[in-house]
Design a protein around this motif. Sequence first.
Motif, PDB file in Angstrom:
ATOM      1  N   GLY A 137      13.189  -2.419   9.091  1.00  0.00           N
ATOM      2  CA  GLY A 137      14.288  -2.015   9.907  1.00  0.00           C
ATOM      3  C   GLY A 137      14.282  -2.345  11.189  1.00  0.00           C
ATOM      4  N   THR A 138      13.339  -1.924  11.908  1.00  0.00           N
ATOM      5  CA  THR A 138      13.123  -2.382  13.308  1.00  0.00           C
ATOM      6  C   THR A 138      12.289  -3.466  13.691  1.00  0.00           C
ATOM      7  OG1 THR A 138      11.322  -0.673  13.823  1.00  0.00           O
ATOM      8  CG2 THR A 138      13.814   0.413  13.682  1.00  0.00           C
ATOM      9  N   GLY A 139      11.466  -3.473  12.839  1.00  0.00           N
ATOM     10  CA  GLY A 139      10.340  -4.689  13.185  1.00  0.00           C
ATOM     11  C   GLY A 139       9.208  -4.331  14.265  1.00  0.00           C
ATOM     12  N   ASN A 140       9.124  -3.147  14.382  1.00  0.00           N
ATOM     13  CA  ASN A 140       8.338  -2.770  15.535  1.00  0.00           C
ATOM     14  C   ASN A 140       6.813  -2.544  14.866  1.00  0.00           C
ATOM     15  OD1 ASN A 140      10.064  -2.236  17.496  1.00  0.00           O
ATOM     16  ND2 ASN A 140      10.781  -0.432  16.789  1.00  0.00           N
ATOM     17  N   MET A 141       6.650  -2.568  13.639  1.00  0.00           N
ATOM     18  CA  MET A 141       5.300  -2.405  13.175  1.00  0.00           C
ATOM     19  C   MET A 141       4.919  -3.758  11.900  1.00  0.00           C
ATOM     20  SD  MET A 141       4.013   0.895  10.855  1.00  0.00           S
ATOM     21  CE  MET A 141       4.420   1.912  12.139  1.00  0.00           C
ATOM     22  N   THR A 142       3.839  -4.222  12.215  1.00  0.00           N
ATOM     23  CA  THR A 142       3.434  -5.421  11.130  1.00  0.00           C
ATOM     24  C   THR A 142       3.008  -4.822   9.671  1.00  0.00           C
ATOM     25  OG1 THR A 142       1.143  -5.147  11.722  1.00  0.00           O
ATOM     26  CG2 THR A 142       2.607  -6.544  13.082  1.00  0.00           C
ATOM     27  N   TYR A 143       3.169  -5.709   8.888  1.00  0.00           N
ATOM     28  CA  TYR A 143       2.554  -5.203   7.439  1.00  0.00           C
ATOM     29  C   TYR A 143       1.095  -4.530   7.521  1.00  0.00           C
ATOM     30  CZ  TYR A 143       6.669  -7.568   5.389  1.00  0.00           C
ATOM     31  OH  TYR A 143       8.208  -7.984   5.131  1.00  0.00           O
ATOM     32  N   GLY A 144       0.290  -5.073   8.114  1.00  0.00           N
ATOM     33  CA  GLY A 144      -1.032  -4.818   8.201  1.00  0.00           C
ATOM     34  C   GLY A 144      -0.883  -3.204   8.861  1.00  0.00           C
ATOM     35  N   ASP A 145      -0.343  -2.936   9.999  1.00  0.00           N
ATOM     36  CA  ASP A 145      -0.312  -1.705  10.721  1.00  0.00           C
ATOM     37  C   ASP A 145       0.431  -0.704   9.719  1.00  0.00           C
ATOM     38  OD1 ASP A 145      -1.393  -2.608  12.910  1.00  0.00           O
ATOM     39  OD2 ASP A 145       0.256  -2.723  14.046  1.00  0.00           O
ATOM     40  N   GLY A 146       1.388  -1.056   8.793  1.00  0.00           N
ATOM     41  CA  GLY A 146       2.124  -0.245   7.970  1.00  0.00           C
ATOM     42  C   GLY A 146       1.060   0.139   7.053  1.00  0.00           C
ATOM     43  N   LEU A 147       0.285  -0.748   6.581  1.00  0.00           N
ATOM     44  CA  LEU A 147      -0.864  -0.269   5.206  1.00  0.00           C
ATOM     45  C   LEU A 147      -1.785   0.909   5.950  1.00  0.00           C
ATOM     46  CD1 LEU A 147      -1.317  -3.598   3.620  1.00  0.00           C
ATOM     47  CD2 LEU A 147      -0.067  -1.666   2.714  1.00  0.00           C
ATOM     48  N   VAL A 148      -2.301   0.438   7.217  1.00  0.00           N
ATOM     49  CA  VAL A 148      -3.257   1.246   7.934  1.00  0.00           C
ATOM     50  C   VAL A 148      -2.670   2.577   8.128  1.00  0.00           C
ATOM     51  CG1 VAL A 148      -4.530   1.714  10.110  1.00  0.00           C
ATOM     52  CG2 VAL A 148      -4.422  -0.694   8.932  1.00  0.00           C
ATOM     53  N   ILE A 149      -1.294   2.703   8.533  1.00  0.00           N
ATOM     54  CA  ILE A 149      -0.851   4.041   8.679  1.00  0.00           C
ATOM     55  C   ILE A 149      -0.565   4.781   7.444  1.00  0.00           C
ATOM     56  CG2 ILE A 149       1.426   5.014   9.299  1.00  0.00           C
ATOM     57  CD1 ILE A 149       0.019   4.585  11.754  1.00  0.00           C
ATOM     58  N   VAL A 150      -0.192   4.189   6.392  1.00  0.00           N
ATOM     59  CA  VAL A 150      -0.101   4.865   5.097  1.00  0.00           C
ATOM     60  C   VAL A 150      -1.416   5.712   4.708  1.00  0.00           C
ATOM     61  CG1 VAL A 150       0.487   4.938   2.761  1.00  0.00           C
ATOM     62  CG2 VAL A 150       2.027   3.648   4.482  1.00  0.00           C
ATOM     63  N   ASP A 151      -2.518   4.502   4.778  1.00  0.00           N
ATOM     64  CA  ASP A 151      -3.665   4.905   4.456  1.00  0.00           C
ATOM     65  C   ASP A 151      -4.283   6.125   5.432  1.00  0.00           C
ATOM     66  OD1 ASP A 151      -5.952   4.579   2.638  1.00  0.00           O
ATOM     67  OD2 ASP A 151      -7.258   4.030   4.289  1.00  0.00           O
ATOM     68  N   THR A 152      -4.031   5.988   6.622  1.00  0.00           N
ATOM     69  CA  THR A 152      -4.431   7.015   7.735  1.00  0.00           C
ATOM     70  C   THR A 152      -3.934   8.407   7.585  1.00  0.00           C
ATOM     71  OG1 THR A 152      -4.792   5.227   9.490  1.00  0.00           O
ATOM     72  CG2 THR A 152      -4.768   7.569  10.040  1.00  0.00           C
ATOM     73  N   ILE A 153      -2.569   8.254   7.302  1.00  0.00           N
ATOM     74  CA  ILE A 153      -1.645   9.509   6.877  1.00  0.00           C
ATOM     75  C   ILE A 153      -2.324  10.308   5.688  1.00  0.00           C
ATOM     76  CG2 ILE A 153       0.377  10.630   6.092  1.00  0.00           C
ATOM     77  CD1 ILE A 153       0.232  10.042   8.974  1.00  0.00           C
ATOM     78  N   THR A 154      -2.853   9.459   4.662  1.00  0.00           N
ATOM     79  CA  THR A 154      -3.477  10.247   3.507  1.00  0.00           C
ATOM     80  C   THR A 154      -4.680  10.815   3.892  1.00  0.00           C
ATOM     81  OG1 THR A 154      -2.476   8.471   2.120  1.00  0.00           O
ATOM     82  CG2 THR A 154      -4.459   9.721   1.157  1.00  0.00           C
ATOM     83  N   TYR A 155      -5.548  10.186   4.617  1.00  0.00           N
ATOM     84  CA  TYR A 155      -6.872  10.904   5.175  1.00  0.00           C
ATOM     85  C   TYR A 155      -6.549  12.152   6.045  1.00  0.00           C
ATOM     86  CZ  TYR A 155     -10.072   7.377   3.400  1.00  0.00           C
ATOM     87  OH  TYR A 155     -10.644   6.508   2.708  1.00  0.00           O
ATOM     88  N   LEU A 156      -5.485  12.018   7.075  1.00  0.00           N
ATOM     89  CA  LEU A 156      -5.359  13.038   7.751  1.00  0.00           C
ATOM     90  C   LEU A 156      -4.631  14.169   6.903  1.00  0.00           C
ATOM     91  CD1 LEU A 156      -3.589  11.252  10.655  1.00  0.00           C
ATOM     92  CD2 LEU A 156      -5.565  12.629  10.881  1.00  0.00           C
ATOM     93  N   TYR A 157      -4.028  13.932   5.814  1.00  0.00           N
ATOM     94  CA  TYR A 157      -3.152  14.872   5.206  1.00  0.00           C
ATOM     95  C   TYR A 157      -4.258  15.792   4.327  1.00  0.00           C
ATOM     96  CZ  TYR A 157      -0.636  17.513   1.438  1.00  0.00           C
ATOM     97  OH  TYR A 157      -0.154  18.114   0.594  1.00  0.00           O
TER      98      TYR A 157
END
Length: 245
Positions: A137-157
């Motif tokens: 939508g905004t283009g503020n995040m790359t595909y790689g950053d998006g995958l890292v974010i999703v994986d990081t959220i899983t660890y944090l949760y």
Amino acid sequence: TIYGFMYCIVTFIGAGSLALTIDPVVLVFALFPFAMTFISKRRKNVYYEMDVKSTELVRHKWYSLRTFYQRNFACDMHMTDISDPVFMRFKKAVDASIDLCRQYGFKIASLWFIEAVAGSILSNYLPLLYAGWQILGTGNMTYGDGLVIVDTITYLYESLRRITDGYMDFYEHALFIENLRSFLDREPAISENREAPRAQYGDIELKDVHFRYDGCDKDVLDGVSMKIGKGEKIALVGHNGAGKT
């Protein structure tokens, strides 16, 4: 364990630092387990309330079962009508247990559903939607950053969930421990009178004795008279609350 607790803390710090460098907003999704702690605490309190009330009913049920199936009472159960009140006592305890489950079951199930479903949706699916919106939508995040974010959220949760689950387990144990402590600290209602005269060895005679427990509307002993001779051996037999003591 302490090792598991320290592991969760280190994981949370490491994954949280990584998330801060990419997008600090995603940390909000990982903090939802803390919000669920209040619901979990309420569920533990309701369950503890139900457990305290059900303990007495469980005693009544097992007392009836032990009495009914013991070999020593088999003859009495089959040859007399004593089985009827035993069965009625058991049925009364079962009916009361069912009413207790109806009273507390829906509350516990509802709180558990909110805790499980809301926590899963808020911490698992919303981060995916947010990452997708930031990428597409905004283009503020790359595909790689998006995958890292999703994986990081899983660890944090998972780290926060284990920490909060451990805290809630300690909280639940504390409820029962406090109940035990209050029992151990309870002072006797009748204190010992050390100056009272000591009973002499001899006959024991009761004449027209009456006794009523506090809160009862009738006497458990109503005009009892009896005499126990010196050296005589007798047995006082009766159900709970009959006045044996």
